[in-house]
Design an enzyme around this catalytic site. Structure first.
Site, PDB file in Angstrom:
ATOM      1  N   SER A 181       0.850  -1.180   0.000  1.00  0.00           N
ATOM      2  CA  SER A 181       0.000   0.000   0.000  1.00  0.00           C
ATOM      3  C   SER A 181       0.896   1.244   0.000  1.00  0.00           C
ATOM      4  O   SER A 181       1.749   1.368  -0.868  1.00  0.00           O
ATOM      5  CB  SER A 181      -0.945  -0.035   1.204  1.00  0.00           C
ATOM      6  OG  SER A 181      -1.985   0.896   1.059  1.00  0.00           O
ATOM      7  N   ASP A 196      -7.756  -5.423  -6.924  1.00  0.00           N
ATOM      8  CA  ASP A 196      -7.549  -4.396  -5.910  1.00  0.00           C
ATOM      9  C   ASP A 196      -8.329  -3.132  -6.267  1.00  0.00           C
ATOM     10  O   ASP A 196      -8.080  -2.515  -7.297  1.00  0.00           O
ATOM     11  CB  ASP A 196      -6.050  -4.074  -5.825  1.00  0.00           C
ATOM     12  CG  ASP A 196      -5.698  -3.234  -4.609  1.00  0.00           C
ATOM     13  OD1 ASP A 196      -6.590  -2.525  -4.110  1.00  0.00           O
ATOM     14  OD2 ASP A 196      -4.538  -3.280  -4.171  1.00  0.00           O
ATOM     15  N   HIS A 251      -6.661  -6.006  -2.316  1.00  0.00           N
ATOM     16  CA  HIS A 251      -5.690  -5.168  -1.610  1.00  0.00           C
ATOM     17  C   HIS A 251      -5.125  -5.973  -0.440  1.00  0.00           C
ATOM     18  O   HIS A 251      -5.597  -5.903   0.683  1.00  0.00           O
ATOM     19  CB  HIS A 251      -6.359  -3.895  -1.112  1.00  0.00           C
ATOM     20  CG  HIS A 251      -5.397  -2.826  -0.713  1.00  0.00           C
ATOM     21  ND1 HIS A 251      -4.638  -2.119  -1.616  1.00  0.00           N
ATOM     22  CD2 HIS A 251      -5.063  -2.326   0.497  1.00  0.00           C
ATOM     23  CE1 HIS A 251      -3.890  -1.232  -0.993  1.00  0.00           C
ATOM     24  NE2 HIS A 251      -4.135  -1.342   0.301  1.00  0.00           N
TER      25      HIS A 251
END
Length: 554
Positions: A471, A493, A525
């Site tokens: 991230s 994602d 994600h």
């Protein structure tokens, strides 16, 4: 040299995790593998004698066969278990349930492309829950009342532009949060179901990240909240719903309030937590002071106390510790004693784990930066290869405790360095604000200064340091990259799109820079499937060893 910890022990499915007590306290539910996929299990619970959990009588009650279940909770009727699940990591969550008496399973929100958000449940209304659905407008979640007996939903509140909701103890939606273009957030309230909304107070943009409304009081006259309004660090406050007057209940000059334990009937705050180098506890209700002492005596880790149905109900407790697996206990307040339930990863306790050690340093412009250093067990603390492990968010933070990724790096021979760079949460709003518009600039300077600190201490060799993260941590790794790159992407994602990673890959290709790219077609994600996690960490381990010389599990 310590034994190599297998990646399956670190990153495979836990043996058992996330136990939750039934409302009547007679059963325990938890998540564990069934045919290698995480599902929900239930077994009888015995507090007074014998083993706390009758594992011989355990049964699996859900039937997920793909990405596994990671979030569930009991309905207050003691009959239904509720869980949410998406498809391939797309975060379009659906609400499912299972009736433990009939074993009937339902998809309660079977709407494609729609996301459900739990809003409220209450023991006074054991067969009803409130949920948010963005069926009519993808940007707004309306509130629906769901009858668990029939499965029918009725519209409770049409969303006038709110970003979140809070119901009172009568399960009436009476507070909402209206975002402004400026970044401010207006706290809106009403007295009764059909009353118009009115603004109670405005939370400035700089205070929004650290602000939340926890609960209404039992009589509905007060709101309990956490906010840095009129201060730097977030405080626990009581807000008068009629006037907006605010009373401070708990605060720390350096750290935000991290959490609060409420009395199950009065909804009054009993214990407040602050996350510093480790969790610190402040007792507001003297009636639970001996309980907290008894709980803390059960284990060396930091306890997290879960919600309980009634004042006499057993307390679920999870202990987070750096050198052992997360351990779960149940505490009996009537006897002031606790019983062990299980470890999340008991096999991990067979290996020598590394201590997670807090450290701090002063940045080049004078900020105090906190972090954690985890040294390879048994190694000399000098000239080590190091991995700067950057947390995501960026408005999040690293904290002390159990972390398989940290132990993986230390076990492979690397000094694992975690840094709560400016913009990280928990240290007051001024520290968060210091990260505004500083991506790739002062936020990254803090990471570079951390490298200067660990090399200045002699811990690490400056020529053998990698930067790693997911991230925002992945963004920081790209900013700091000076070697060949390893990029891993979930195709579904919804936050970091596949096209963004492939744009980077194309630029690397054009520039002739060496890279490796891993695309996971069935992930979002973060990687939920154990086989995908294990594949990624195997590649990351080989990649790090290639450049830093650490150990590799073949």
């Amino acid at each position: 040299m310590t034994d190599l910890i297998p990646r399956t022990v670190l990153f495979g499915n836990p043996e058992r995790t996330l136990p939750q007590l039934s409302p009547d306290g007679t059963r325990l539910a938890w998540i564990a593998p069934h045919d290698d996929v995480l599902n929900v299990w239930v077994a009888p619970l015995r507090i007074a004698s014998g083993n706390a959990v009758d594992f011989a009588a355990a049964r699996v009650v859900t039937d997920d066969r793909d990405r596994g279940i990671r979030m569930f909770y009991w309905a207050h009727d003691d009959r239904h278990l509720l869980y949410i699940q998406d498809t391939g990591g797309d975060e379009n969550w659906r609400l499912h349930d299972v009736n433990l008496e009939t074993m009937r399973r339902r998809d309660l929100t079977p709407f494609p492309g729609v996301q459900v958000r739990p809003v409220a449940s209450n023991k006074k209304f054991p067969t009803e829950i409130l949920i948010g659905l963005n069926r009519d407008n993808p940007q707004l979640h309306d509130v629906y009342r769901l009858d668990l007996l029939s499965g029918n939903m009725t519209l409770e509140v049409k969303n006038p532009g709110f970003a979140g909701w809070l119901a009172d103890d009568e399960m009436i939606v009476r507070a909402g949060f209206a975002p402004e273009p400026s970044g401010d957030m207006r706290l809106m309230v009403r007295e009764r179901m059909l009353d118009d909304w009115r603004q109670l107070l405005t939370i400035p943009a700089d205070d929004v990240t650290a602000s939340e409304v926890v609960s209404f009081s039992a009589d509905g006259r007060w709101l309990l909240g956490i906010t840095p309004l009129d201060a730097n660090a977030a405080r626990l406050v009581r807000i008068d719903v009629a006037s907006g007057a605010m009373e401070v209940l708990a605060e720390d000059p350096e750290a935000d309030v991290d959490g609060v334990v409420l009395h199950p009937d009065t909804l009054e705050p009993q214990i407040v937590t602050f996350m510093k180098d480790r969790t610190e506890y402040l007792v507001l209700d003297s009636s639970v002071e001996e309980d907290l002492k008894a709980i803390r005596s059960l284990h060396a880790g930091d306890p997290s106390i879960g919600a309980r149905e009634n004042p006499e109900s057993p307390w679920p407790v999870a202990f987070n510790n750096d050198t052992s697996s997360v351990a779960y206990f149940v505490y009996d307040p009537s006897a002031h004693s606790g019983r062990f339930l299980f470890d999340a990863r008991p096999e991990l306790n067979q290996y020598e784990l590394a201590a997670v050690e807090p450290f701090s340093f002063t940045s080049r412009d004078g900020l105090t930066i906190h972090g954690y250093a985890t040294f390879p067990p048994g190694a000399e603390r000098s000239g080590l290869s190091a991995v700067l492990n950057v947390h995501g968010g960026p408005q999040a933070r690293d904290q002390w405790g159990s972390d398989p990724e940290v132990q993986w790096l230390a076990n492979r021979g690397y000094l694992c360095v975690q840094v709560n760079y400016r913009g990280s949460t928990g240290y007051g709003k001024e520290f968060v604000i210091a990260g505004d518009r500083e991506w790739g600039a002062k936020m990254h300077d803090d990471l570079i200064d951390a490298v200067g600190y660990i090399t200045g201490q002699g811990w690490a060799d400056r020529d053998r340091i990698a930067i790693y993260g997911g991230s925002y941590g992945g963004y920081a790794a790209l900013v700091g990259a000076a070697f060949p790159l390893l990029i891993a992407q979930g195709a579904n994602d919804p936050r970091v799109k596949q096209a963004e990673s492939e744009q980077i890959v194309a630029a690397l290709e054009e520039a002739g820079i060496d890279y490796e790219y891993m695309l996971f077609e069935d992930e979002g994600h973060g990687f939920a499937k154990p086989e995908n996690r294990l594949r990624f960490y195997a590649e990351a381990e080989r990649f790090l060893a290639r450049y830093l010389g650490g150990r590799v599990e073949e």
